[in-house]
Design an enzyme around this catalytic site. Structure first.
Site, PDB file in Angstrom:
ATOM      1  N   ASP A  65      -2.069  -6.643   2.775  1.00  0.00           N
ATOM      2  CA  ASP A  65      -1.800  -7.993   3.117  1.00  0.00           C
ATOM      3  C   ASP A  65      -1.548  -8.415   0.938  1.00  0.00           C
ATOM      4  O   ASP A  65      -1.258  -7.902   0.043  1.00  0.00           O
ATOM      5  CB  ASP A  65      -3.453  -9.044   2.428  1.00  0.00           C
ATOM      6  CG  ASP A  65      -4.593  -8.273   2.297  1.00  0.00           C
ATOM      7  OD1 ASP A  65      -5.535  -8.458   1.966  1.00  0.00           O
ATOM      8  OD2 ASP A  65      -3.906  -7.110   1.252  1.00  0.00           O
ATOM      9  N   TYR A  67      -1.111  -9.393  -2.263  1.00  0.00           N
ATOM     10  CA  TYR A  67      -1.838  -9.211  -4.090  1.00  0.00           C
ATOM     11  C   TYR A  67      -3.237 -11.177  -4.000  1.00  0.00           C
ATOM     12  O   TYR A  67      -2.881 -11.927  -3.660  1.00  0.00           O
ATOM     13  CB  TYR A  67      -1.401  -9.225  -5.478  1.00  0.00           C
ATOM     14  CG  TYR A  67      -0.460  -8.178  -5.425  1.00  0.00           C
ATOM     15  CD1 TYR A  67      -1.043  -6.429  -6.059  1.00  0.00           C
ATOM     16  CD2 TYR A  67       0.773  -8.015  -5.727  1.00  0.00           C
ATOM     17  CE1 TYR A  67       0.313  -5.869  -5.293  1.00  0.00           C
ATOM     18  CE2 TYR A  67       1.872  -6.828  -5.678  1.00  0.00           C
ATOM     19  CZ  TYR A  67       1.775  -6.714  -5.739  1.00  0.00           C
ATOM     20  OH  TYR A  67       2.262  -4.800  -5.583  1.00  0.00           O
ATOM     21  N   HIS A 187       0.107   6.578   1.483  1.00  0.00           N
ATOM     22  CA  HIS A 187       0.110   4.920   0.046  1.00  0.00           C
ATOM     23  C   HIS A 187       0.460   5.304  -1.239  1.00  0.00           C
ATOM     24  O   HIS A 187       0.055   6.164  -1.528  1.00  0.00           O
ATOM     25  CB  HIS A 187      -0.813   4.251   0.532  1.00  0.00           C
ATOM     26  CG  HIS A 187      -0.597   2.774  -0.117  1.00  0.00           C
ATOM     27  ND1 HIS A 187      -0.793   2.253  -1.029  1.00  0.00           N
ATOM     28  CD2 HIS A 187      -0.614   1.305   0.448  1.00  0.00           C
ATOM     29  CE1 HIS A 187      -0.600   1.206  -0.865  1.00  0.00           C
ATOM     30  NE2 HIS A 187      -0.308   0.835  -0.086  1.00  0.00           N
TER      31      HIS A 187
END
Length: 221
Positions: A65, A67, A187
């Site tokens: 999603d 920042y 990630h």
């Protein structure tokens, strides 16, 4: 329902815009922007689509999603406007590019330059309340962006999907790996980057695949 988005995407996704879940999502998002501080600025909600038309997509980078701190989000996953300090994940992306490609990226965190070359910088959720990560999850955005990924997989060939972290990898389950290149790693967050993001060579692999299929590579600088 009329949604302001690049015409190439609007035609493809019209069926989503007409569904009940999307009407509920629009109501929620309008109310949120009217009563709270929400990022990105409303005009940038569909920035990834406006800068990278459907038929120009070559690479898809999935984020979770936007920042959620002031001045950072502008509708492109991992990107920040010029002059904004790089968030840690973006710093690590640039480190891997430098290691993988042999050049240092420009000292500018605005990734519009990638989007204009065909990199769809897509977040799963396209809005967020200030200071509250994940606050607009499970409102309908994920259903919409799942449809985006499914349409790209179905209607296009020889795309590269960069899926970093378990969330992106689950979201990429609908991708047909027999006609696209799907690259997976942990990630780029500082919590995980040293467990396999650094050294994944995704950027050079993406360019090699594009060249193999007669497509111009991405300049990752």
């Amino acid at each position: 329902m009329d949604v302001r988005i690049h015409p190439s995407w609007k035609a493809l996704l019209q069926g989503e815009f007409e569904q009940d879940y999307f009407a509920r999502l629009v109501t929620f998002v309008k109310q949120a922007y009217a009563t709270q501080r929400v990022y990105p600025p409303a005009k940038y909600i569909f920035n990834a689509f406006d800068l990278c038309p459907f038929d120009k997509v070559k690479v898809v980078i999935l984020g979770q999603d936007p920042y959620h701190e002031p001045g950072q989000a502008h509708g492109l996953s991992f990107s920040v406007p010029e002059g904004i300090p790089f968030p840690p994940s973006l710093q690590n992306i640039f480190k891997e590019i430098e290691s993988d490609m042999g050049y240092a990226p420009l000292r500018n965190g605005n990734l519009e330059r990638w989007a204009k070359q065909g990199v769809l910088l897509l977040n799963a959720t396209l809005s967020v309340q200030a200071h509250q990560a994940g606050s607009h999850q499970n409102k309908g955005w994920e259903t919409f962006t799942d449809a985006v990924i499914a349409q790209l997989s179905k209607e296009r060939e020889h795309l590269v999907f960069l899926l970093w972290g378990s969330y992106a990898q689950r979201k990429g389950a609908v991708i047909d790996a027999s006609k696209h290149l799907v690259l997976k790693s942990v990630h780029p967050s500082p919590l995980s980057a040293y467990r396999g993001f650094f050294g994944n060579h995704h950027f050079s692999q993406a360019n090699a695949y594009l060249a193999q299929h007669g497509l111009s590579p991405i300049d990752w600088k």
